[in-house]
Write an enzyme that holds these catalytic residues in place. Structure first.
Site, mmCIF file in Angstrom:
data_model
loop_
_atom_site.group_PDB
_atom_site.id
_atom_site.type_symbol
_atom_site.label_atom_id
_atom_site.label_comp_id
_atom_site.label_asym_id
_atom_site.label_seq_id
_atom_site.Cartn_x
_atom_site.Cartn_y
_atom_site.Cartn_z
ATOM 1 C CB SER A 148 1.501 6.456 -0.797
ATOM 2 O OG SER A 148 2.610 5.815 -0.198
ATOM 3 C CE1 TYR A 161 -1.264 2.308 -1.643
ATOM 4 C CE2 TYR A 161 1.086 2.438 -1.163
ATOM 5 C CZ TYR A 161 -0.220 2.825 -0.895
ATOM 6 O OH TYR A 161 -0.473 3.725 0.105
ATOM 7 C CE LYS A 165 -2.553 5.472 -2.209
ATOM 8 N NZ LYS A 165 -3.859 5.999 -1.765
HETATM 9 N N1 LIG Z 1 -0.716 4.138 6.984
HETATM 10 C C1 LIG Z 1 0.285 4.460 6.197
HETATM 11 O O1 LIG Z 1 1.472 4.253 6.521
HETATM 12 C C2 LIG Z 1 0.012 5.099 4.848
HETATM 13 C C3 LIG Z 1 1.117 5.599 4.138
HETATM 14 C C4 LIG Z 1 0.908 6.190 2.907
HETATM 15 C C5 LIG Z 1 -0.363 6.291 2.385
HETATM 16 N N2 LIG Z 1 -1.428 5.798 3.086
HETATM 17 C C6 LIG Z 1 -2.760 5.927 2.487
HETATM 18 O O2 LIG Z 1 -3.640 6.520 3.394
HETATM 19 C C7 LIG Z 1 -4.974 6.075 3.158
HETATM 20 C C8 LIG Z 1 -5.603 5.587 4.446
HETATM 21 O O3 LIG Z 1 -4.821 4.541 4.979
HETATM 22 P P1 LIG Z 1 -4.865 4.122 6.520
HETATM 23 O O4 LIG Z 1 -3.472 3.852 6.924
HETATM 24 O O5 LIG Z 1 -5.673 5.082 7.304
HETATM 25 O O6 LIG Z 1 -5.612 2.705 6.404
HETATM 26 P P2 LIG Z 1 -6.572 1.935 7.420
HETATM 27 O O7 LIG Z 1 -6.278 2.305 8.824
HETATM 28 O O8 LIG Z 1 -6.499 0.520 7.017
HETATM 29 O O9 LIG Z 1 -8.015 2.529 7.066
HETATM 30 C C9 LIG Z 1 -8.492 2.402 5.763
HETATM 31 C C10 LIG Z 1 -9.907 2.951 5.662
HETATM 32 O O10 LIG Z 1 -10.295 2.848 4.283
HETATM 33 C C11 LIG Z 1 -11.422 1.986 4.168
HETATM 34 N N3 LIG Z 1 -11.349 1.215 2.945
HETATM 35 C C12 LIG Z 1 -10.458 0.249 2.601
HETATM 36 N N4 LIG Z 1 -10.768 -0.255 1.406
HETATM 37 C C13 LIG Z 1 -11.878 0.387 0.987
HETATM 38 C C14 LIG Z 1 -12.712 0.299 -0.156
HETATM 39 N N5 LIG Z 1 -12.476 -0.609 -1.115
HETATM 40 N N6 LIG Z 1 -13.767 1.119 -0.266
HETATM 41 C C15 LIG Z 1 -14.059 2.019 0.711
HETATM 42 N N7 LIG Z 1 -13.313 2.149 1.820
HETATM 43 C C16 LIG Z 1 -12.245 1.334 1.953
HETATM 44 C C17 LIG Z 1 -11.380 1.121 5.421
HETATM 45 O O11 LIG Z 1 -12.664 0.623 5.779
HETATM 46 P P3 LIG Z 1 -13.246 -0.753 5.187
HETATM 47 O O12 LIG Z 1 -12.146 -1.751 5.168
HETATM 48 O O13 LIG Z 1 -14.355 -1.065 6.131
HETATM 49 O O14 LIG Z 1 -13.775 -0.419 3.826
HETATM 50 C C18 LIG Z 1 -10.906 2.133 6.454
HETATM 51 O O15 LIG Z 1 -11.967 2.946 6.887
HETATM 52 C C19 LIG Z 1 -4.865 5.006 2.047
HETATM 53 O O16 LIG Z 1 -5.163 5.594 0.803
HETATM 54 C C20 LIG Z 1 -3.399 4.609 2.095
HETATM 55 O O17 LIG Z 1 -2.933 4.138 0.842
HETATM 56 C C21 LIG Z 1 -1.272 5.218 4.314
#
Ligand SMILES: NC(=O)c1ccc[n+]([C@@H]2O[C@H](COP(=O)([O-])OP(=O)(O)OC[C@H]3O[C@@H](n4cnc5c(N)ncnc54)[C@H](OP(=O)(O)O)[C@@H]3O)[C@@H](O)[C@H]2O)c1
Length: 275
Positions: A148, A161, A165
């Site tokens: 992130s 968090y 990261k």
């Molecule tokens: N969206 C943003 O703005 C953003 C920015 C920077 C970094 N990120 C990073 O990008 C990654 C994906 O985020 P996203 O925005 O795509 O989130 P999201 O839409 O909430 O999707 C998260 C995915 O991860 C799974 N997950 C969550 N907790 C888990 C666990 N304990 N074990 C296994 N799977 C798990 C969820 O499924 P379940 O809940 O069913 O397990 C879901 O499939 C994360 O690492 C996040 O920190 C996101």
């Protein structure tokens, strides 16, 4: 370029958002997928989409914050698919964990352990286990960690968090050094604000969306496909001499100050930091 024909990839957090987009993008390039997350129904939907593209997909229910499950995912993937070419450690987050965001001085040991279990320990040991298979196969391999922007620059109210990261960024660089001799490449992608369920509460109205878009020189928030495109490049043979990097995918802002200023307004940070 960017053919994944004959490759098998594990993607964690594959049920929605960034992980789903990466999985579908890999499948379009010819890869077979092992999909991991906790919600089986979402994984099965993504698996069906991948199969409709003519590729194989297996679902392995996994909680990446549980060390035994994170490691078992890799063993199960190798058993099901016969080999592992790519591991994408995408599952992560902080805001869904009680105490995962907020003032650092109020952090609890429980929140610390939970945030680090999901964002550091699970991905790190999954990477080690995957590297063992890649070494034994003698084919090389690729590990990609989704980190992130909060792990690249400190963000108000996101210290647990963000520091987790940042630890994964450091592990990415160290693994790249130690695994290079086996032709295993290890990289990271650092997104800023991406339109997924994780941040949906901040993008509900056109006004909110317009305001958030104004943080970024490119004039919009990111979408999951922006991250998937970076992943396709970094995990492809065409990136064969790229390892140990963290690619910032953040709308043109190296450090989006306006984004950090806004975080102060939405996170429960101490009063003196609030705008
Ligand atoms: N969206 C943003 O703005 C953003 C920015 C920077 C970094 N990120 C990073 O990008 C990654 C994906 O985020 P996203 O925005 O795509 O989130 P999201 O839409 O909430 O999707 C998260 C995915 O991860 C799974 N997950 C969550 N907790 C888990 C666990 N304990 N074990 C296994 N799977 C798990 C969820 O499924 P379940 O809940 O069913 O397990 C879901 O499939 C994360 O690492 C996040 O920190 C996101």
């Amino acid at each position: 370029m960017f053919s994944y024909a004959g490759k098998t990839a594990i993607v964690t957090g594959a049920g929605r958002g960034i992980g789903r987009a990466i999985s579908l993008a890999f499948a379009r390039q010819g890869a077979d997928l092992i999909l991991a997350a906790r919600s089986v129904s979402e994984l099965q939907q993504v698996a069906a989409e991948i199969r409709s593209l003519g590729r194989k997909a297996w679902v392995v229910p996994t909680d990446m914050s549980r060390l035994d499950q994170a490691q078992n995912l890799v063993h199960e993937a190798a058993r099901l698919a016969g080999k592992i070419d790519v591991l994408v450690n995408n599952a992560g987050g902080g805001s869904s964990i009680p105490g995962g965001v907020g003032p650092l001085e109020e952090a609890t040991p429980e929140a610390f352990d939970a945030v680090y279990a999901l964002n550091v320990k699970g991905p790190f040991f999954a990477a080690l286990r995957a590297a063992e298979y890649m070494k034994a196969q003698g084919t090389g391999g690729v590990i990609l960690n989704i980190v992130s922007i909060d792990g690249v620059a400190p963000a108000p109210g996101e210290a647990l968090y963000g520091s987790a990261k940042a630890a994964l960024v450091s592990l990415t660089e160290n693994l790249a050094i130690e695994l290079g001799r086996y032709r295993i490449r290890v990289n990271a992608v650092a997104p800023s604000l991406i339109d997924t369920r994780l941040v949906a509460r901040h993008l509900q109205t056109p006004e909110q969306r317009q305001h958030r878009a104004s943080f970024f020189p490119l004039g919009r928030v990111g979408n999951p496909e922006d991250i998937a495109a970076a992943a396709v490049y970094l995990c492809s043979d065409e990136a064969g001499w790229v390892s140990g990097v963290t690619l910032l995918v953040a709308g043109g802002a190296k450090v989006p100050y306006e984004y950090f200023k806004w975080l102060r307004t939405v996170n429960p940070v101490p009063a003196e930091f609030r705008m």
